[in-house]
Each structure stands twice: as structure tokens, then as C-alpha cells.
Write an enzyme that holds these catalytic residues in place. Structure first.
Site, PDB file in Angstrom:
ATOM      1  N   ARG A  43      34.786  49.739  41.797  1.00 52.66           N
ATOM      2  CA  ARG A  43      35.997  49.910  41.025  1.00 52.66           C
ATOM      3  C   ARG A  43      36.667  48.644  40.757  1.00 52.66           C
ATOM      4  O   ARG A  43      36.317  48.077  39.708  1.00 52.66           O
ATOM      5  CB  ARG A  43      36.930  50.933  41.536  1.00 52.66           C
ATOM      6  N   ASP A  44      37.367  48.031  41.783  1.00 59.39           N
ATOM      7  CA  ASP A  44      37.714  46.940  41.493  1.00 59.39           C
ATOM      8  C   ASP A  44      36.904  45.743  41.236  1.00 59.39           C
ATOM      9  O   ASP A  44      37.350  44.824  40.490  1.00 59.39           O
ATOM     10  CB  ASP A  44      38.796  46.368  42.890  1.00 59.39           C
ATOM     11  N   CYS A 334      41.372  40.540  38.387  1.00 59.00           N
ATOM     12  CA  CYS A 334      42.158  41.669  38.111  1.00 59.00           C
ATOM     13  C   CYS A 334      42.793  41.367  36.388  1.00 59.00           C
ATOM     14  O   CYS A 334      43.181  39.990  36.032  1.00 59.00           O
ATOM     15  CB  CYS A 334      43.625  41.390  38.783  1.00 59.00           C
ATOM     16  N   ASN A 343      37.252  39.543  44.238  1.00 58.84           N
ATOM     17  CA  ASN A 343      37.686  39.793  46.022  1.00 58.84           C
ATOM     18  C   ASN A 343      36.834  38.823  46.979  1.00 58.84           C
ATOM     19  O   ASN A 343      35.773  38.572  46.531  1.00 58.84           O
ATOM     20  CB  ASN A 343      37.343  41.366  46.174  1.00 58.84           C
TER      21      ASN A 343
END
Length: 400
Positions: A43-44, A334, A343
Site C-alpha cells: 500500500r504505502d 508520499c 519508507n
């Protein structure tokens, strides 16, 4: 204190007056040498990719990650496709997980991000459709009226006078918790998100912080009704791209208390921009602790923009945190945080924790292979130093 939320109102005051420390968490602590990794790559990690990623690739990523020993995977999100088009296939991924549970050495919890009730409706619609499809189209007829065979024989080893145990909503939907078999149906949880600054919240969700909390109330209520745990993210907790690097830790603490009071089961405090440093991380954790937020309620989510993610993770470890988010191969970024890189790589985090004598349950070699595979699929560099080093070592040994 018998209830986790008994003194949350007092905890709000404690956030303003740190000397009045209150602790409201009652959840049992996990083993001190075990760290839980929440894999956010599907997801991220993928949401900021510009190229269109086939749904088959996303599903295969989830399946490969499941085989590494990870026990929590954030698999997708039910958000506006206008703002995050990469997540357009999340319903298909959920359908696949429900229909064909990925093979794994441990039961897995899958998390699904959603911003509002519409996202929740879409998520629950997939669950409902799957549940209806699983129902027997030819149910057994009820017994004839007036006919009674008498009490059935009790052939179990349990106390015949014991009351039947109640099932949570998650168990009722075929998702038992705590089972040890890899054939156990997975648990599904919801994730919501807000931010520690007003500007970022407006940019990210087009509302104020207070309005975002208001949006979460029906999600929390319906999550509780259906037995679904809710995880809450607090973005830009250690630095904001719009308001600068000095985010007030007391605002983060008050927001965490509000979310726990509303019913959140876990708070993931996110360094979305990677601006966090060791001193700032320690200050934030001390402020959260002074506000009554127990370490067992927290997860830390670091980005590695300035190369500080592992340093900050070790600081959090020393403070007692045992849940961390990470993304395979360092995928991520992001879309609402200009300049933020990925990340912290899951491989690097696992290697770091293992080197400190901690346990994660993750097979480092299998995880590194997944990182290399997804990097090749996306045509991008593998950002995990530990993963690349391990695979290079293995290949060298195979040649000798």
C-alpha cells in the site's frame, strides 16, 4: 486501572502537564525480544509509483510477502482514485485474499486503509459479497415442529455445564484470532489516517484535524460492530513539509489520546518526511508516555529521507516500542509530502533487529528475494542495502 480508557480525559490534561503522568493501557506486553513488523509495501510502498502496476503483480507481491514470515501486511486502500489512482485494484486484492488465502508460515493480519465512510462501505461490500458467495445454497431444513430427540450427547472434553464462548465479529466472519495454523483464515483490520499539522491535513484529506476526527467516529463505531480492529496513523509527527521540522510533540500526544479514546486499537506515529532525528524521536516518545499513551499502543513509522530511520528505530526500541512499519526494498514516498523518499526498507530493519538479538519471525533470505523481485518488476533500484548484500553473498557462495 481496570479499563484502558477510564482516564483518557485525565490523559488529555497530562499531555499539557507532563508531571501528572497517567497510564491507561492494560494490554499484556509481548516478549521483550520479539518485534512485530508491519509490512506496508503493497500500500504505502506502491501508492506513489507513477507507472500503472498490474493487479497480478500486486497480488503476487502480497503472496510472496506472506511466505516470508511477516504476520501483518498492509495490502491496499479504499481511497479516492482521483488522488491515489495506484490503489484502484484494492478491492480485487481483497477479493483474492478472501477467496485464496495466501500460503504463510503464520496466520496473517491484513490491513486496509480508508479515509471515510465511503471507503468503509466499499470495503464492507467486498466482505459481504464474499460471505454471501460462501453460504450454502442448499441449507439443511429445520427440524419438524413438535419432534424432539432429547438432549444431544456431549462427546467433548469440555465441562458440560460450561457456557458457549462468545465469538467476536472477526471470528463470525471466518477470521479467528490467535490461531497457529497457516491454513487459518486471515484477520482483516482497518486503518485510518490524520496528521499532526493543519496544513498537511488540509492537503492530504481536504479537511481540518478536527473534521478528520469527526469523520472517523462512524468508522470506529461500525468497526466495533463488525469486530474489526482499527489502526490510526498520525502523519508528519516529526516534521511537516509545509509547517517545518519542529512539530509540537504535545499536539501529537493529544491527537493520539483522542484517537485511543474514540476506540483506535493502535496508533502508528509516522515520520512521513524523514525529518526525524534521535533526540526528536526520544522527546516525542517521552511526551506520549507522559500523556498516558502506553508503548503497547504505539507503532513507529519511519521514512529514510535523511538516512535516520534505523537510528530512530533503535531509539524507539530502547524506549520499549516493539511494533514498527517498514516497506520491502524501501518502496514508498508520499504524494502529499514533496521530496520525501521511501519508507525504511524492511530488509534493513529486520537485519538491524536480528543483529541486536531480537526476533521478528521473518526469513531474511526470502524477504530479500521479494525485495529484488519487486524492484525488477517496477524497473527501479533496490533500496535495501542489507537485502542486496545478503543476496550477493549467497550468489558468491553458490559459485565457489
Amino acid at each position: 486501572m481496570s479499563s484502558k480508557f477510564t482516564c483518557l480525559r485525565s490523559a488529555r490534561l497530562a499531555a499539557r502537564y507532563p508531571c501528572r503522568r497517567r497510564t491507561f493501557a492494560t494490554a499484556a506486553s509481548s516478549r521483550a525480544d520479539h518485534v512485530r513488523i508491519v509490512e506496508v509495501g503493497p500500500r504505502d510502498g506502491l501508492q506513489n509509483e507513477k507507472q500503472s502496476i498490474p493487479v497480478a503483480t500486486k497480488i503476487e507481491l502480497v503472496e510472496r510477502l506472506a511466505r516470508t514470515g511477516l504476520q501483518t501486511i498492509e495490502a491496499g486502500s479504499f481511497v479516492s482514485l482521483k488522488w491515489t489512482p495506484q490503489m484502484a485494484n484494492s478491492s480485487e486484492i481483497l477479493e483474492h485474499v478472501l477467496r485464496s488465502t495466501p500460503q504463510s508460515p503464520h496466520p496473517i493480519t491484513y490491513q486496509w486503509l480508508l479515509p471515510n465512510v465511503k471507503g468503509l462501505d466499499n470495503f464492507l461490500s467486498v466482505l459481504k459479497s464474499h460471505s454471501q458467495a460462501q453460504q450454502d445454497p442448499y441449507p439443511s431444513p429445520p427440524p419438524s415442529p413438535g419432534f424432539d430427540d432429547g438432549p444431544a450427547l456431549n462427546t467433548s472434553s469440555q465441562d458440560p455445564n460450561a457456557m458457549p464462548s462468545s465469538s467476536s465479529g472477526a471470528e463470525a466472519m471466518g477470521k479467528p484470532r490467535g490461531a497457529s495454523s497457516s491454513t487459518t483464515s486471515p484477520v482483516h483490520e482497518l486503518s485510518i489516517f490524520t496528521a499532526a499539522t493543519e496544513t498537511f491535513t488540509q492537503k492530504n484529506t481536504n479537511c481540518s484535524i478536527a473534521e478528520s476526527l469527526k469523520r472517523f467516529e462512524p468508522i470506529m463505531a461500525r468497526g466495533k460492530e463488525t469486530g474489526l480492529n482499527v489502526r490510526a496513523y498520525i502523519s508528519v509527527a516529526l516534521g511537516c513539509p509545509y509547517e517545518g521540522p519542529n512539530v509540537d510533540p504535545h499536539k501529537v500526544a493529544e491527537l493520539a489520546v483522542s484517537l485511543l479514546e474514540m476506540g483506535a486499537n493502535e496508533i502508528s506515529v509516522a515520520d512521513t518526511t524523514g525529518m526525524g532525528t534521535a533526540p526528536k524521536t526520544l522527546e516525542l516518545l517521552k511526551t506520549l508516555n507522559a500523556a498516558g499513551v502506553d508503548k503497547s499502543d504505539l507503532a513507529l513509522h519511519f521514512h529514510d529521507t535523511y538516512g535516520q530511520a534505523l537510528v530512530n528505530s533503535v531509539v524507539a526500541l530502547e524506549h520499549g516500542i516493539r511494533t514498527f512499519d517498514a516497506s520491502v526494498s524501501g518502496l514508498g514516498g508520499c504524494p502529499f509530502s514533496p521530496g520525501a523518499t521511501g519508507n525504511v526498507a524492511t530488509e534493513d530493519m529486520v537485519h538491524c533487529f536480528h543483529s541486536l538479538g531480537l526476533r521478528t519471525g521473518v526469513d531474511m533470505e526470502k524477504l530479500s528475494e521479494v525485495g529484488e523481485w519487486i524492484s525488477q518488476q517496477l524497473g527501479r533500484a533496490n533500496e535495501s542495502r542489507a537485502g542486496k548484500a545478503l543476496l550477493a553473498k549467497i550468489r558468491k557462495e553458490l559459485l565457489t
